[in-house]
Write an enzyme that holds these catalytic residues in place. Sequence first.
Site, mmCIF file in Angstrom:
data_model
loop_
_atom_site.group_PDB
_atom_site.id
_atom_site.type_symbol
_atom_site.label_atom_id
_atom_site.label_comp_id
_atom_site.label_asym_id
_atom_site.label_seq_id
_atom_site.Cartn_x
_atom_site.Cartn_y
_atom_site.Cartn_z
ATOM 1 N N SER A 116 1.230 -1.569 -0.077
ATOM 2 C CA SER A 116 -0.272 -0.049 -0.262
ATOM 3 C C SER A 116 0.822 1.344 0.046
ATOM 4 C CB SER A 116 -0.920 0.484 1.559
ATOM 5 O OG SER A 116 -1.744 1.285 1.564
ATOM 6 N N TYR A 138 -2.604 -0.748 10.226
ATOM 7 C CA TYR A 138 -2.664 -1.395 8.993
ATOM 8 C C TYR A 138 -1.275 -1.114 8.388
ATOM 9 C CZ TYR A 138 -3.832 -1.545 4.369
ATOM 10 O OH TYR A 138 -4.021 -1.145 3.198
#
Length: 285
Positions: A176, A189
């Site tokens: 990401s 995350y």
Amino acid sequence: MADTATEPMIHEDGLPGHESLLTPKPDWAPRYPGSGRLTGKVAIVTGADSGIGSAVAALYAREGADIAIFYLCEHDDAERTKSIVEAEGRRAILVPGDLGDKAFCDVAVQQVIDTFGRLDILVNNAGEQHPDEDIGDITEEQLKRTFQSNIYSMFFMVQAALPHLKEGAAIINCTSITAYEGAPILLDYSSTKGAITAFTRSLSQNLIDKKIRVNAVAPGPIWTPLNPSGGTPPDKMPEFGKDSPMGRPGQPNEVAPAFLFLACEDSSYMAGQVLHPNGGTVINS
């Protein structure tokens, strides 16, 4: 489920989320005719029931691959992905379960081999996120679960798949933009995504002598069920993606071609690399 696994947090905030309930619907459809770049291949795509995973499954099928659709519990979305793959003339199987459970990963990969007789591509795309403004609000259960879903699962899947991957196989992991920029409300995350980037680089070196290529894709803000179902605070949803240079969130079918490139022979001289479909943000690391 194995005793060591932490239960999926699917009742806390609606994650992973149903694409069938999302408005507007994400754009998953491949934009171009296929050219046979994956003819005869078999791919596992995790998190393939919706979002980026569904778009990858659709594009891979258009390029000639049979698809094993791994997902947690969104059966309606998974059935839709299966119908998309079959509409492209390819075979598909549904494999529901928790990738944070190593025993499940072993059984699930064997199901793919028993069905298709081979495995050529592993796409580790499944993941979860839970926003928290204060690090003190991240519970021990959430921290364990986020790491189990996002990075432990990739270790488990590679361990299960590796005995079946031959020379020329490809592993593509989904990291990401948060691994590079950080995200103040996604501490756990973002940490897992940083781990995935390091895992990709290290695994690529570990497997390069076997002629198995390992790469990754690091999307920016993409319109998928993960965000409105709880991955982004409701008050921030109207502005989701607008801080990208392009001023909008991306669509899953704008990310899927990066996964296709890394799966086929077009990227035969690439290993340990990360592609960045993120709306124009320049990443220099």
